[in-house]
Scaffold this active site. Structure first.
Site, PDB file in Angstrom:
ATOM      1  N   LYS A 197       0.902  -1.349   0.016  1.00  0.00           N
ATOM      2  CA  LYS A 197      -0.110  -0.074  -0.016  1.00  0.00           C
ATOM      3  C   LYS A 197       0.905   1.240   0.059  1.00  0.00           C
ATOM      4  O   LYS A 197       1.817   1.394   0.786  1.00  0.00           O
ATOM      5  CB  LYS A 197      -0.891   0.029   1.404  1.00  0.00           C
ATOM      6  N   ARG A 223     -10.366  -1.802   7.334  1.00  0.00           N
ATOM      7  CA  ARG A 223      -9.419  -2.594   8.028  1.00  0.00           C
ATOM      8  C   ARG A 223      -9.205  -2.557   9.402  1.00  0.00           C
ATOM      9  O   ARG A 223      -8.787  -3.171  10.076  1.00  0.00           O
ATOM     10  CB  ARG A 223      -8.363  -2.996   7.103  1.00  0.00           C
ATOM     11  N   HIS A 245     -12.407  11.190  10.934  1.00  0.00           N
ATOM     12  CA  HIS A 245     -13.177  10.460   9.996  1.00  0.00           C
ATOM     13  C   HIS A 245     -13.209   9.002  10.380  1.00  0.00           C
ATOM     14  O   HIS A 245     -14.347   8.431  10.082  1.00  0.00           O
ATOM     15  CB  HIS A 245     -12.383  10.646   8.663  1.00  0.00           C
ATOM     16  N   ASN A 300     -13.564  14.201  22.649  1.00  0.00           N
ATOM     17  CA  ASN A 300     -12.637  14.426  21.410  1.00  0.00           C
ATOM     18  C   ASN A 300     -11.929  15.788  22.057  1.00  0.00           C
ATOM     19  O   ASN A 300     -12.717  16.780  22.557  1.00  0.00           O
ATOM     20  CB  ASN A 300     -13.500  15.020  20.222  1.00  0.00           C
ATOM     21  N   GLY A 347      -4.445   4.936  16.887  1.00  0.00           N
ATOM     22  CA  GLY A 347      -4.036   6.047  16.147  1.00  0.00           C
ATOM     23  C   GLY A 347      -2.579   6.270  16.080  1.00  0.00           C
ATOM     24  O   GLY A 347      -2.313   7.208  15.238  1.00  0.00           O
ATOM     25  N   THR A 348      -2.054   5.727  16.717  1.00  0.00           N
ATOM     26  CA  THR A 348      -0.488   5.660  16.881  1.00  0.00           C
ATOM     27  C   THR A 348       0.350   4.697  15.658  1.00  0.00           C
ATOM     28  O   THR A 348       0.357   3.566  15.895  1.00  0.00           O
ATOM     29  CB  THR A 348       0.106   5.341  18.134  1.00  0.00           C
ATOM     30  N   ASP A 349       0.847   5.347  14.589  1.00  0.00           N
ATOM     31  CA  ASP A 349       1.529   4.686  13.664  1.00  0.00           C
ATOM     32  C   ASP A 349       2.808   5.348  13.170  1.00  0.00           C
ATOM     33  O   ASP A 349       3.162   4.935  12.089  1.00  0.00           O
ATOM     34  CB  ASP A 349       0.522   4.450  12.631  1.00  0.00           C
ATOM     35  N   GLY A 392      -3.079  -1.404  17.524  1.00  0.00           N
ATOM     36  CA  GLY A 392      -3.392  -1.431  16.190  1.00  0.00           C
ATOM     37  C   GLY A 392      -2.375  -0.557  15.444  1.00  0.00           C
ATOM     38  O   GLY A 392      -2.834   0.810  15.083  1.00  0.00           O
TER      39      GLY A 392
END
Length: 320
Positions: free
Chosen positions: A67, A110, A137, A159, A220-222, A291
């Site tokens: 990707k 996913r 989103h 939020n 959220g952490t990538d 994740g």
């Protein structure tokens, strides 16, 4: 080569198909039948964008590819979502490109499927309250997947920008569930399952916030430096992830690892639970699934959608 445009994805890929594909690829990884390649993710020095590649090979499904894409934070002014990507699949026997697939909706599906799979195996028994941290989103996809594969009775959310909470309220209403905006201490005290899906670079959910049996899906952490959870919370939880090396280097567990609060051995690949080699939650009060998002997830859902598109006549074949 088959082309499946972004505009066709919504009519093809279902949450159930995404869930099944992600669960299967986690299991294949745990059995040693699939592996991810090293991630490339860089700030390009233009438009404040992060761009990179995630790829891998699943020998059990003969799925090879990558990707390409990333995060463009200013895309709102162009009428586009911030996350932009395309998945490319290749024939593992010849190396020829076999498909190009729009990756934006697939990424959201996913990612949501991964957190839902983690809740299936790690949520405390009788989980009824879903806590949402983040209202961007992807939050709607996360909530829909959690509710579809769980048995929640209400949703609470927080939020950093309260004006955005209407997305969570509207999604909960669509699902027929009551929603309430709360502060983080109350969210941590009341939620049985917590999904965090933000782009934060400092901890939001603190150790003292989380009380009682809880499962947290930190989605959220990538990227190096991103952070949603207090390292002290990570240190007292039982830890799971999609891929250990990625989690402790660019995922949520990077911070507790850097502070020597945890070691790599403290983190278990979720696939080990799926195939029955690890007990999962056991007697732990708090479990966390980090994740980070691995290329094999993208390839699995892209491969599934190509087959569906071919069956339904929605894929376009081109010569290259």
């Amino acid at each position: 080569m088959w082309v499946v445009p972004e505009s066709a994805i919504a009519g093809l890929m279902t949450p159930e198909a995404a869930f099944d594909a992600v669960e299967a690829v986690f299991a294949a990884m745990a059995r040693g039948e699939a592996r991810n390649f090293p991630v490339v993710r860089e700030a390009i020095g233009h438009a404040d964008a992060l761009y990179g590649f995630k790829g891998g090979f699943d020998a059990s499904g003969l799925t090879l590819g990558l990707k390409a894409g990333g995060y463009w934070p200013n895309n709102g002014k162009h009428g586009l979502i911030n996350h932009q990507s395309t998945v490319f699949l290749f024939d593992p026997d010849t190396g020829r490109v076999s498909a190009a697939v729009g990756g934006n909706l697939l990424t959201a599906l996913r990612t949501a499927a991964a957190s839902a799979v983690s809740s299936k195996y790690l949520a405390p028994e009788g989980a009824r309250v879903l806590g949402m941290i983040g209202a961007g989103h992807q939050s709607a996809f996360q909530m829909r997947a959690a509710v579809r594969f769980g048995d929640f009775e209400r949703v609470i959310g927080w939020n950093p920008h309260p004006a955005m909470l209407s997305r969570l309220a509207d999604t909960a209403a669509e699902l027929g569930l009551p929603f309430e905006a709360v502060d983080l201490p109350r969210l941590g005290a009341e939620a049985d399952v917590i999904i965090s899906i933000t782009s934060a670079f400092e901890p939001l959910l603190m150790d003292g916030h989380v009380q009682g049996p809880t499962h947290i899906a930190a989605m959220g952490t990538d990227t190096k430096g991103k952070q949603e959870l207090d390292p002290a919370l990570v240190a007292r939880a039982r830890l799971f992830t999609d891929e250990v090396a990625q989690s402790v280097s660019i995922g949520e567990f990077q911070h507790a690892s850097a502070q020597k609060l945890i070691s790599d051995a403290d983190v278990t690949a979720l696939g080990q639970v799926i195939i029955g080699r690890h007990e999962g939650r056991g007697d732990a009060e708090v479990t966390i699934f980090d994740g980070t998002g691995v290329g094999l997830q993208d390839l699995a859902v892209a491969n599934a959608v190509v087959e569906l598109a071919k069956q339904q006549g929605k894929a376009v074949q081109v010569d290259i």
